[in-house]
Design an enzyme around this catalytic site. Structure first.
Site, mmCIF file in Angstrom:
data_model
loop_
_atom_site.group_PDB
_atom_site.id
_atom_site.type_symbol
_atom_site.label_atom_id
_atom_site.label_comp_id
_atom_site.label_asym_id
_atom_site.label_seq_id
_atom_site.Cartn_x
_atom_site.Cartn_y
_atom_site.Cartn_z
ATOM 1 N N TYR A 1 34.909 1.480 -22.254
ATOM 2 C CA TYR A 1 36.173 1.258 -21.619
ATOM 3 C C TYR A 1 37.345 2.344 -21.915
ATOM 4 O O TYR A 1 37.803 2.791 -21.040
ATOM 5 C CB TYR A 1 36.462 -0.158 -22.015
ATOM 6 C CG TYR A 1 37.593 -0.692 -21.090
ATOM 7 C CD1 TYR A 1 37.606 -1.108 -19.817
ATOM 8 C CD2 TYR A 1 39.036 -0.595 -21.658
ATOM 9 C CE1 TYR A 1 38.566 -1.697 -19.136
ATOM 10 C CE2 TYR A 1 39.977 -1.377 -20.918
ATOM 11 C CZ TYR A 1 39.612 -1.556 -19.534
ATOM 12 O OH TYR A 1 40.735 -2.015 -18.789
ATOM 13 N N LYS A 9 38.591 4.807 -19.183
ATOM 14 C CA LYS A 9 40.057 4.875 -18.648
ATOM 15 C C LYS A 9 40.720 6.140 -19.035
ATOM 16 O O LYS A 9 41.736 6.395 -18.478
ATOM 17 C CB LYS A 9 40.830 3.352 -19.285
ATOM 18 C CG LYS A 9 40.299 2.210 -18.762
ATOM 19 C CD LYS A 9 40.463 1.908 -17.296
ATOM 20 C CE LYS A 9 40.231 0.589 -16.842
ATOM 21 N NZ LYS A 9 40.516 0.272 -15.417
HETATM 22 N N1 LIG Z 1 43.339 -8.067 -18.034
HETATM 23 C C1 LIG Z 1 43.860 -7.037 -18.721
HETATM 24 O O1 LIG Z 1 44.486 -7.271 -19.654
HETATM 25 C C2 LIG Z 1 43.786 -5.667 -18.291
HETATM 26 C C3 LIG Z 1 44.616 -4.676 -19.068
HETATM 27 C C4 LIG Z 1 44.610 -3.301 -18.418
HETATM 28 C C5 LIG Z 1 44.038 -3.092 -17.435
HETATM 29 N N2 LIG Z 1 43.234 -3.888 -16.636
HETATM 30 C C6 LIG Z 1 42.568 -3.691 -15.381
HETATM 31 O O2 LIG Z 1 42.893 -4.079 -14.383
HETATM 32 C C7 LIG Z 1 42.063 -4.333 -13.507
HETATM 33 C C8 LIG Z 1 41.835 -5.540 -12.890
HETATM 34 O O3 LIG Z 1 41.294 -6.187 -14.291
HETATM 35 P P1 LIG Z 1 41.374 -7.845 -14.307
HETATM 36 O O4 LIG Z 1 42.104 -8.035 -15.764
HETATM 37 O O5 LIG Z 1 42.073 -8.688 -13.069
HETATM 38 O O6 LIG Z 1 39.847 -8.344 -14.447
HETATM 39 P P2 LIG Z 1 38.919 -9.449 -13.478
HETATM 40 O O7 LIG Z 1 39.649 -10.667 -13.342
HETATM 41 O O8 LIG Z 1 37.456 -9.414 -14.284
HETATM 42 O O9 LIG Z 1 38.734 -8.739 -12.211
HETATM 43 C C9 LIG Z 1 37.994 -7.457 -11.866
HETATM 44 C C10 LIG Z 1 37.640 -7.299 -10.618
HETATM 45 O O10 LIG Z 1 36.984 -6.285 -10.359
HETATM 46 C C11 LIG Z 1 35.929 -6.547 -9.561
HETATM 47 N N3 LIG Z 1 34.663 -5.470 -9.651
HETATM 48 C C12 LIG Z 1 33.913 -5.423 -10.806
HETATM 49 N N4 LIG Z 1 32.929 -4.579 -10.254
HETATM 50 C C13 LIG Z 1 32.976 -4.240 -9.067
HETATM 51 C C14 LIG Z 1 32.648 -3.217 -8.435
HETATM 52 N N5 LIG Z 1 31.278 -2.739 -8.558
HETATM 53 N N6 LIG Z 1 32.812 -3.325 -6.902
HETATM 54 C C15 LIG Z 1 34.197 -4.057 -6.656
HETATM 55 N N7 LIG Z 1 34.634 -4.958 -7.415
HETATM 56 C C16 LIG Z 1 34.249 -4.924 -8.903
HETATM 57 C C17 LIG Z 1 35.419 -8.039 -9.865
HETATM 58 O O11 LIG Z 1 34.525 -8.718 -8.944
HETATM 59 P P3 LIG Z 1 33.742 -9.795 -9.348
HETATM 60 O O12 LIG Z 1 34.590 -10.999 -9.121
HETATM 61 O O13 LIG Z 1 32.674 -9.676 -8.309
HETATM 62 O O14 LIG Z 1 33.239 -9.639 -10.771
HETATM 63 C C18 LIG Z 1 37.011 -8.657 -10.031
HETATM 64 O O15 LIG Z 1 37.364 -8.712 -8.804
HETATM 65 C C19 LIG Z 1 40.724 -3.480 -14.209
HETATM 66 O O16 LIG Z 1 40.587 -2.269 -13.707
HETATM 67 C C20 LIG Z 1 41.028 -3.594 -15.435
HETATM 68 O O17 LIG Z 1 40.490 -2.742 -16.435
HETATM 69 C C21 LIG Z 1 43.142 -5.412 -17.097
#
Ligand SMILES: NC(=O)c1ccc[n+]([C@@H]2O[C@H](COP(=O)([O-])OP(=O)(O)OC[C@H]3O[C@@H](n4cnc5c(N)ncnc54)[C@H](OP(=O)(O)O)[C@@H]3O)[C@@H](O)[C@H]2O)c1
Length: 255
Positions: free
Chosen positions: A169, A173
């Protein structure tokens, strides 16, 4: 209730069926944009599309696994046919593949799985969208990054990030951060602004298996920084990594 300022604009959000991405799609559509809601699973994508359409928003599901070039090409073709240009691309789809895997146990398969989505998927979608972004008077690309990819934090033994040990990860990133800067520099003259966003620590399914804090911010709160970057006018930044842990878009994260 929509805001007229962005009416007529078009956005694509990847991984928008749930979590932060769904809230980004919702907020951009509430600003009056037509939003293409990318989801790799048709059932989950259609459910999100229905829920947002019920709020009166112009949100259109596209099947988009960011690792499948044919789906990327079909998405671009559809946006071109229906809208002719793209104003905002939010590269939000992302994964953590290594919860519970200690650093010495990480394999190249873990690395490939993370890079396929977080890095190569982002480049594949961006590259395919560039011709449509160039047709916008002020194209914006927002890449969802994380302080876990900050080399400044990783290189400080006193910073909590340096103790997390998330090899796929953090490195994916960090690569995404470099990609953000290289695109920002290459596209500056074309008037396309490219920034990285830190949503803060958000309680989504991404963090379900985290041995650390799952986060206390809601997906709505996590959407704030990427949405602000997506809405900024030509005076906005490019080549920046914005968002403090509590969502202040004015603050930058050190690379
Ligand atoms: N949550 C945090 O604390 C946090 C912090 C910093 C950065 N981020 C970043 O924010 C972004 C969103 O994360 P989130 O927290 O909202 O996570 P999440 O709820 O797990 O959502 C991730 C999304 O990405 C989709 N995805 C995964 N693999 C994919 C693929 N091959 N093609 C298209 N879509 C795909 C998932 O689809 P499915 O439902 O089909 O799995 C889901 O819609 C990510 O880039 C993450 O690294 C999150």
């Amino acid at each position: 209730m929509t805001n007229e300022r962005h009416r007529g604009e078009t956005a694509l959000v990847t991984g928008a069926n749930k979590g932060i991405g769904r809230q980004i799609a919702r907020r951009l559509a509430a600003e009056g944009m037509t939003v293409y809601l990318g989801a790799r699973d048709e059932g989950r994508g259609r459910e999100a599309e229905r829920a947002l359409a019920d709020e009166g928003l112009d949100v259109r599901f596209v099947q988009l696994d960011v690792t499948v070039q044919a789906q990327i090409d079909a998405t671009v073709k559809r946006i071109e046919a229906e809208r002719n240009r793209l104003d905002v691309l939010v590269n939000n789809a992302g994964v953590v593949v290594e919860w519970g895997v200690a650093v010495p146990e990480v394999t190249v398969e873990h690395m490939r799985a993370a890079f396929d989505i977080n890095v190569f998927g982002t480049v594949a979608v961006t590259q395919a969208c560039l011709p449509l972004l160039r047709r916008s008077p002020a194209g914006r690309v927002v890449n969802m990054s994380s302080p876990l990819g900050s080399l400044t934090f990783l290189s400080d033994p006193n910073h909590p990030i340096s103790t997390r040990g998330l090899l796929p990860y953090s490195s994916s990133k960090a690569a995404l951060n470099a990609i953000t800067l290289v695109y920002a520099n290459a596209l500056r003259e074309a008037g396309i602004r490219v920034n990285a966003a830190n949503p803060g620590l958000v309680a989504t399914s991404l963090n379900d298996r985290s041995p650390f804090s799952r986060g206390s911010r809601t997906p709505e709160e996590g959407a704030e920084v990427p949405v602000q970057l997506a809405l900024m006018g030509p005076e906005g930044p490019t080549g920046d990594f914005r968002g403090s842990m509590d969502g202040a878009v004015e603050e930058s994260v050190p690379w």
